[in-house]
Design a protein around this motif. Structure first.
Motif, PDB file in Angstrom:
ATOM      1  N   LYS A 123      14.912   4.018  -3.892  1.00  0.00           N
ATOM      2  CA  LYS A 123      14.723   2.739  -4.571  1.00  0.00           C
ATOM      3  C   LYS A 123      14.832   1.595  -3.567  1.00  0.00           C
ATOM      4  O   LYS A 123      15.786   1.533  -2.777  1.00  0.00           O
ATOM      5  N   ILE A 124      13.860   0.702  -3.610  1.00  0.00           N
ATOM      6  CA  ILE A 124      13.779  -0.417  -2.671  1.00  0.00           C
ATOM      7  C   ILE A 124      13.690  -1.711  -3.470  1.00  0.00           C
ATOM      8  O   ILE A 124      12.761  -1.894  -4.266  1.00  0.00           O
ATOM      9  N   GLY A 125      14.657  -2.592  -3.276  1.00  0.00           N
ATOM     10  CA  GLY A 125      14.649  -3.858  -4.010  1.00  0.00           C
ATOM     11  C   GLY A 125      16.011  -4.516  -3.979  1.00  0.00           C
ATOM     12  O   GLY A 125      16.954  -4.041  -3.332  1.00  0.00           O
ATOM     13  N   ASP A 126      16.155  -5.624  -4.716  1.00  0.00           N
ATOM     14  CA  ASP A 126      17.382  -6.415  -4.688  1.00  0.00           C
ATOM     15  C   ASP A 126      18.609  -5.640  -5.149  1.00  0.00           C
ATOM     16  O   ASP A 126      19.722  -5.934  -4.722  1.00  0.00           O
ATOM     17  N   ASP A 127      18.420  -4.695  -6.041  1.00  0.00           N
ATOM     18  CA  ASP A 127      19.562  -3.977  -6.606  1.00  0.00           C
ATOM     19  C   ASP A 127      20.024  -2.804  -5.748  1.00  0.00           C
ATOM     20  O   ASP A 127      20.881  -2.025  -6.177  1.00  0.00           O
ATOM     21  N   HIS A 128      19.457  -2.687  -4.548  1.00  0.00           N
ATOM     22  CA  HIS A 128      19.747  -1.526  -3.711  1.00  0.00           C
ATOM     23  C   HIS A 128      20.026  -1.968  -2.278  1.00  0.00           C
ATOM     24  O   HIS A 128      19.645  -3.066  -1.869  1.00  0.00           O
ATOM     25  N   PRO A 129      20.700  -1.130  -1.485  1.00  0.00           N
ATOM     26  CA  PRO A 129      21.001  -1.502  -0.096  1.00  0.00           C
ATOM     27  C   PRO A 129      19.729  -1.681   0.715  1.00  0.00           C
ATOM     28  O   PRO A 129      18.667  -1.155   0.355  1.00  0.00           O
ATOM     29  N   PRO A 130      19.807  -2.421   1.818  1.00  0.00           N
ATOM     30  CA  PRO A 130      18.633  -2.524   2.704  1.00  0.00           C
ATOM     31  C   PRO A 130      18.288  -1.154   3.254  1.00  0.00           C
ATOM     32  O   PRO A 130      19.172  -0.349   3.569  1.00  0.00           O
ATOM     33  N   ARG A 131      16.996  -0.882   3.369  1.00  0.00           N
ATOM     34  CA  ARG A 131      16.526   0.413   3.842  1.00  0.00           C
ATOM     35  C   ARG A 131      16.067   0.293   5.291  1.00  0.00           C
ATOM     36  O   ARG A 131      15.400  -0.680   5.663  1.00  0.00           O
ATOM     37  N   ILE A 132      16.391   1.302   6.074  1.00  0.00           N
ATOM     38  CA  ILE A 132      16.052   1.298   7.489  1.00  0.00           C
ATOM     39  C   ILE A 132      14.877   2.239   7.724  1.00  0.00           C
ATOM     40  O   ILE A 132      14.911   3.403   7.326  1.00  0.00           O
ATOM     41  N   MET A 133      13.834   1.705   8.365  1.00  0.00           N
ATOM     42  CA  MET A 133      12.632   2.477   8.686  1.00  0.00           C
ATOM     43  C   MET A 133      12.627   2.752  10.188  1.00  0.00           C
ATOM     44  O   MET A 133      12.430   1.844  10.993  1.00  0.00           O
ATOM     45  N   GLY A 134      12.877   4.000  10.564  1.00  0.00           N
ATOM     46  CA  GLY A 134      12.787   4.402  11.958  1.00  0.00           C
ATOM     47  C   GLY A 134      11.362   4.750  12.331  1.00  0.00           C
ATOM     48  O   GLY A 134      10.530   5.023  11.463  1.00  0.00           O
ATOM     49  N   VAL A 135      11.078   4.764  13.623  1.00  0.00           N
ATOM     50  CA  VAL A 135       9.697   4.892  14.095  1.00  0.00           C
ATOM     51  C   VAL A 135       9.521   6.135  14.953  1.00  0.00           C
ATOM     52  O   VAL A 135      10.302   6.395  15.875  1.00  0.00           O
ATOM     53  N   LEU A 136       8.472   6.897  14.654  1.00  0.00           N
ATOM     54  CA  LEU A 136       8.035   8.025  15.477  1.00  0.00           C
ATOM     55  C   LEU A 136       6.560   7.826  15.790  1.00  0.00           C
ATOM     56  O   LEU A 136       5.778   7.474  14.898  1.00  0.00           O
ATOM     57  N   ASN A 137       6.165   8.037  17.039  1.00  0.00           N
ATOM     58  CA  ASN A 137       4.764   7.912  17.426  1.00  0.00           C
ATOM     59  C   ASN A 137       4.234   9.235  17.969  1.00  0.00           C
ATOM     60  O   ASN A 137       4.905   9.894  18.759  1.00  0.00           O
ATOM     61  N   VAL A 138       3.046   9.593  17.545  1.00  0.00           N
ATOM     62  CA  VAL A 138       2.358  10.747  18.130  1.00  0.00           C
ATOM     63  C   VAL A 138       1.146  10.257  18.911  1.00  0.00           C
ATOM     64  O   VAL A 138       0.152  10.950  19.057  1.00  0.00           O
ATOM     65  N   SER A 139       1.263   9.011  19.396  1.00  0.00           N
ATOM     66  CA  SER A 139       0.188   8.381  20.161  1.00  0.00           C
ATOM     67  C   SER A 139       0.683   8.138  21.576  1.00  0.00           C
ATOM     68  O   SER A 139       1.651   7.411  21.785  1.00  0.00           O
ATOM     69  N   SER A 140       0.015   8.729  22.550  1.00  0.00           N
ATOM     70  CA  SER A 140       0.483   8.642  23.935  1.00  0.00           C
ATOM     71  C   SER A 140       0.455   7.214  24.472  1.00  0.00           C
ATOM     72  O   SER A 140       1.190   6.881  25.397  1.00  0.00           O
ATOM     73  N   GLU A 141      -0.380   6.362  23.881  1.00  0.00           N
ATOM     74  CA  GLU A 141      -0.503   5.005  24.403  1.00  0.00           C
ATOM     75  C   GLU A 141       0.559   4.056  23.848  1.00  0.00           C
ATOM     76  O   GLU A 141       0.631   2.891  24.257  1.00  0.00           O
ATOM     77  N   SER A 142       1.375   4.497  22.906  1.00  0.00           N
ATOM     78  CA  SER A 142       2.393   3.618  22.334  1.00  0.00           C
ATOM     79  C   SER A 142       3.376   3.171  23.410  1.00  0.00           C
ATOM     80  O   SER A 142       3.800   3.974  24.246  1.00  0.00           O
ATOM     81  N   ARG A 192      25.945  -7.523   2.683  1.00  0.00           N
ATOM     82  CA  ARG A 192      27.254  -7.813   2.085  1.00  0.00           C
ATOM     83  C   ARG A 192      27.460  -9.305   1.894  1.00  0.00           C
ATOM     84  O   ARG A 192      28.097  -9.752   0.913  1.00  0.00           O
ATOM     85  N   PHE A 193      26.951 -10.123   2.806  1.00  0.00           N
ATOM     86  CA  PHE A 193      27.212 -11.551   2.732  1.00  0.00           C
ATOM     87  C   PHE A 193      26.021 -12.365   2.222  1.00  0.00           C
ATOM     88  O   PHE A 193      26.025 -13.592   2.298  1.00  0.00           O
ATOM     89  N   ALA A 194      25.014 -11.684   1.700  1.00  0.00           N
ATOM     90  CA  ALA A 194      23.904 -12.399   1.049  1.00  0.00           C
ATOM     91  C   ALA A 194      24.399 -13.012  -0.248  1.00  0.00           C
ATOM     92  O   ALA A 194      25.351 -12.523  -0.867  1.00  0.00           O
ATOM     93  N   ARG A 195      23.761 -14.078  -0.660  1.00  0.00           N
ATOM     94  CA  ARG A 195      24.156 -14.705  -1.914  1.00  0.00           C
ATOM     95  C   ARG A 195      23.888 -13.756  -3.073  1.00  0.00           C
ATOM     96  O   ARG A 195      22.923 -12.982  -3.057  1.00  0.00           O
ATOM     97  N   GLU A 196      24.745 -13.790  -4.055  1.00  0.00           N
ATOM     98  CA  GLU A 196      24.557 -12.946  -5.233  1.00  0.00           C
ATOM     99  C   GLU A 196      23.407 -13.492  -6.071  1.00  0.00           C
ATOM    100  O   GLU A 196      23.356 -14.684  -6.375  1.00  0.00           O
ATOM    101  N   ARG A 197      22.489 -12.631  -6.413  1.00  0.00           N
ATOM    102  CA  ARG A 197      21.361 -13.012  -7.267  1.00  0.00           C
ATOM    103  C   ARG A 197      21.529 -12.307  -8.603  1.00  0.00           C
ATOM    104  O   ARG A 197      21.370 -11.094  -8.706  1.00  0.00           O
ATOM    105  N   VAL A 198      21.879 -13.082  -9.624  1.00  0.00           N
ATOM    106  CA  VAL A 198      22.147 -12.500 -10.933  1.00  0.00           C
ATOM    107  C   VAL A 198      20.871 -11.888 -11.486  1.00  0.00           C
ATOM    108  O   VAL A 198      19.790 -12.485 -11.435  1.00  0.00           O
ATOM    109  N   ARG A 199      21.016 -10.681 -12.021  1.00  0.00           N
ATOM    110  CA  ARG A 199      19.859  -9.988 -12.578  1.00  0.00           C
ATOM    111  C   ARG A 199      20.309  -9.228 -13.811  1.00  0.00           C
ATOM    112  O   ARG A 199      21.196  -8.375 -13.739  1.00  0.00           O
TER     113      ARG A 199
END
Length: 372
Positions: free
Chosen positions: A10-29, A266-273
């Motif tokens: 789940k991705i959105g305000d009601d959930h923790p920030p999500r971390i997207m790691g990167v993998l490349n199968v491109s030799s030129e990266s 943790r220190f973002a403003r609370e957004r009531v929902r």
């Protein structure tokens, strides 16, 4: 704010920030530690350095998006897809797997091969991309780009980013990406910084936001750091981005970025929902304007945002200000022994600034006008 379900994540305000790691199968990266052409080695990297360090999503690139290189055709990307599919089949850890591509044919083949999500770096320049993502009910990150499959992210002016993100619409599971970085020769570091300063405006789409700011030039230049030295500035910006409403952070530095994102969360403003009410994070008229555009409503965005000022005034000038405030909707003056406070909507304060510009209130009028 819509919550997007990416293969159960789940991705959105009601959930923790999500971390997207990167993998490349491109030799030129350019970031060589993330580049692999052997599926077994790639899978080990994903398990140990990405998922093992806290990545929720693994974004697999088939080619470098660097403008210095020739763009691969869909067929060229498909030739590399087998390596990517074999890699994710060999991973033992649990993550959402995202395919970075600009072509609907590649996205469809990747989803058929086990990928959970699409990262479209050309922002639906291929008009079939949203159809494929909807047909397979997958989340899709949509990066702001011109309507050109060879020019990912090449949008300079911040206001033009909005037009780019609206190209060919949004799916219910779209995550918007305002495209930080030097995607074109014309784009300046100051334009990237303005995009970051205005990040809350992108919440006006009502969709989750992805940012890719890891070691970017617009941050490095502030501190005078090389790419190798730029992790601290990236982490500072990560906390700020999450505090301003970003939901997915794309990075090569997974463990450190995860920690910085959690601090920002943790220190973002609370957004009531509640089921009936959602408090919007609106601090400027531009942000209000984006939400008005989304719902199709008509109102003065300058009447939706308030500002507060402490002002230094002689007693007669203070009384004059209080009198003016009673005549202007949206403006309030509160005075006490320790000083005077001026509150108002942007619209009301602009009306106030049209008064007494050359009289005893001139210093206050000038200061407020500069702030607006």
């Amino acid at each position: 704010m819509r919550t997007v379900d990416a293969a159960g994540l789940k991705i959105g305000d009601d959930h923790p920030p999500r971390i997207m790691g990167v993998l490349n199968v491109s030799s030129e990266s350019p970031y060589k530690p993330s580049v692999f052409d052997d599926p077994a080695e790639a899978a080990q990297y994903v398990d140990e350095r990405l998922i093992g360090e806290g990545a929720d999503i693994v974004d697999v690139g088939l080619e470098s998006a660097n403008k210095k290189f020739e763009v691969l055709s869909a067929e060229g990307e498909l030739d590399r897809l087998d390596t990517a599919i074999e890699t994710i089949e060999s991973v033992s850890g649990d993550a959402v797997f995202s395919i970075e591509t600009r072509y609907h044919e590649v996205a469809e083949a990747a989803i058929e091969g086990g990928f959970d999500m699409v990262n479209d770096i050309c922002g639906f320049a291929d008009p079939e991309m949203p159809r494929v993502c909807e047909a397979y009910d997958v989340a899709v990150a949509k990066m702001a780009s011109p309507p050109d499959l060879e020019r990912p992210g090449a949008v300079e002016e911040v206001d033009d980013i909005y037009d780019a993100l609206e190209l060919n619409g949004l799916t219910d599971k779209t995550i918007v990406d305002p495209a930080f970085g030097g995607w074109s020769e014309e784009k300046t570091l100051e334009q990237d910084r303005e995009t970051f300063e205005r990040l809350r405006e992108f919440r006006g789409y009502g969709q989750p936001i992805l940012v890719s700011i890891n070691r970017k030039n617009f941050l490095r230049e502030l501190a005078g750091r090389s790419t190798e030295e730029a992790l601290p500035v990236s982490l500072a910006a990560t906390s700020m981005a999450v505090e301003r409403g970003a939901h997915v952070i794309r990075t090569h530095d997974v463990a450190e970025t995860r920690d910085a994102a959690l601090v920002g969360h943790r220190f973002a403003r609370e957004r009531v929902r509640t089921p009936a009410v959602e408090e919007l994070d609106v601090t400027t008229p531009k942000e209000a304007e984006r939400h008005l555009d989304r719902v199709g409503g008509e109102a003065d965005p300058e009447g939706a945002v308030t500002r507060t000022f402490a002002v230094e005034l002689a007693p007669t000038a203070r009384d004059r200000l209080a009198t003016l405030a009673t005549e202007i909707p949206g403006v309030t003056v509160a005075a006490g022994e320790a000083g005077t406070l001026l509150f108002g909507t942007v619209a009301g304060l602009r009306a106030l600034c049209a008064n007494d510009a050359e009289g005893e209130l001139a210093p206050v009028i000038d200061g407020v006008a500069r702030a607006l």
